[in-house]
Scaffold this motif. Structure first.
Motif, short mmCIF file in Angstrom:
data_model
loop_
_atom_site.label_atom_id
_atom_site.label_comp_id
_atom_site.label_asym_id
_atom_site.label_seq_id
_atom_site.Cartn_x
_atom_site.Cartn_y
_atom_site.Cartn_z
N ARG A 157 0.88 -1.17 0.00
CA ARG A 157 0.00 0.00 0.00
C ARG A 157 0.91 1.22 0.00
NH1 ARG A 157 -3.98 1.37 4.86
NH2 ARG A 157 -2.03 2.04 5.76
N VAL A 158 0.77 2.05 -1.02
CA VAL A 158 1.67 3.19 -1.18
C VAL A 158 1.03 4.53 -0.84
CG1 VAL A 158 3.20 2.04 -2.82
CG2 VAL A 158 1.20 3.28 -3.67
N ASN A 159 -0.30 4.55 -0.68
CA ASN A 159 -0.96 5.81 -0.34
C ASN A 159 -2.38 5.51 0.12
OD1 ASN A 159 -2.49 8.50 -0.92
ND2 ASN A 159 -0.32 9.03 -1.11
N GLN A 160 -2.95 6.48 0.83
CA GLN A 160 -4.33 6.41 1.26
C GLN A 160 -4.90 7.82 1.25
OE1 GLN A 160 -5.66 3.86 4.64
NE2 GLN A 160 -5.88 5.81 5.68
N GLN A 161 -6.08 7.99 0.69
CA GLN A 161 -6.74 9.28 0.63
C GLN A 161 -8.06 9.19 1.38
OE1 GLN A 161 -5.60 12.24 -1.10
NE2 GLN A 161 -3.72 11.04 -1.04
N GLN A 162 -8.30 10.11 2.30
CA GLN A 162 -9.55 10.19 3.05
C GLN A 162 -10.47 11.20 2.36
OE1 GLN A 162 -9.95 8.30 5.77
NE2 GLN A 162 -7.85 7.74 6.23
N PHE A 163 -11.78 10.90 2.33
CA PHE A 163 -12.74 11.85 1.76
C PHE A 163 -14.10 11.62 2.38
CE2 PHE A 163 -12.76 8.17 -1.00
CZ PHE A 163 -14.08 8.01 -1.41
N ASN A 164 -15.02 12.55 2.10
CA ASN A 164 -16.37 12.49 2.68
C ASN A 164 -17.42 12.63 1.60
OD1 ASN A 164 -15.56 12.69 5.56
ND2 ASN A 164 -14.75 14.65 4.85
N ILE A 165 -18.53 11.94 1.80
CA ILE A 165 -19.75 12.21 1.05
C ILE A 165 -20.60 13.02 2.03
CG2 ILE A 165 -21.77 11.26 -0.13
CD1 ILE A 165 -19.14 10.59 -1.56
N THR A 166 -20.96 14.22 1.62
CA THR A 166 -21.59 15.17 2.52
C THR A 166 -22.73 15.90 1.82
OG1 THR A 166 -21.12 16.99 4.06
CG2 THR A 166 -19.92 17.00 1.97
N ASP A 167 -23.40 16.78 2.53
CA ASP A 167 -24.45 17.58 1.92
C ASP A 167 -23.91 18.36 0.75
OD1 ASP A 167 -26.44 16.86 3.80
OD2 ASP A 167 -25.66 18.34 5.22
N LYS A 168 -24.74 18.58 -0.24
CA LYS A 168 -24.32 19.29 -1.45
C LYS A 168 -23.74 20.67 -1.12
CE LYS A 168 -25.92 20.24 -6.09
NZ LYS A 168 -27.01 20.09 -7.04
#
Length: 173
Positions: A157-168
């Motif tokens: 594993r060379v990278n990890q990206q965090q993200f969110n699904i949120t209100d528009k």
């Protein structure tokens, strides 16, 4: 005598330019032992087995991993289009530089959602001459919450990206 000193000075002054040009490397056929033709999310025991990469070497093969809302024609995500907040249904793009990865290597993005639930895998080969690789997640059926994308080459594993699904209203472009 003066000509050879001038030539030496010109060569020395051109060296920084030659090093700066390295950023435009494209994938090439390389040592078969370094080419990961499969990905796995588990360490392969031993050494010199197919798809068992050295962690440090794997890190050099995949670089500049970026997450965002729109991919440019050259495969990058411009700063204005980078972000980690997405509205439901908005595609999530992950791009990465693969110019140092041997052609024929496969790179995988594993997508995880709320509760660490694995949602999907997406695997692509690195093609000779390629500089960037792009992955896209369709989020139409994804609920609001915290997500991550893991980037793998071979057994590393060379990278990890965090993200969110949120209100528009809270999402980026």
């Amino acid at each position: 005598m003066k000509v050879s000193k001038l030539m030496a000075l010109l060569l020395i002054s051109a060296l920084p330019l030659a090093v700066a040009c390295k950023s435009h490397e494209t994938a090439e056929v390389d040592d078969k032992n370094d080419t990961a033709t499969q990905t796995t999310e588990k360490e392969i025991p031993g050494t010199n087995k197919p798809n068992d990469l050295n962690p440090v070497e794997a890190q050099t093969m995949v670089d500049d991993v970026t997450i965002g809302h729109k991919v440019e024609a050259d495969g990058t995500i411009a700063a204005a289009n980078q972000g980690d907040d997405f509205a439901p249904g908005q595609p999530v793009y992950v791009t990465m530089k693969v110019g140092d990865a041997p052609a024929g290597s496969k790179v995988k993005v594993a997508w995880y959602g709320p509760g660490e639930k694995k949602l999907n895998d997406d695997e692509k080969p690195v093609v000779a001459g390629q500089t960037y690789l792009t992955f896209e997640a369709k989020t139409d059926s994804w609920p609001k919450g915290d997500y991550r994308a893991e980037v793998w080459i071979g057994d590393e594993r060379v990278n990890q990206q965090q993200f969110n699904i949120t209100d528009k209203d809270n999402a980026g472009k």
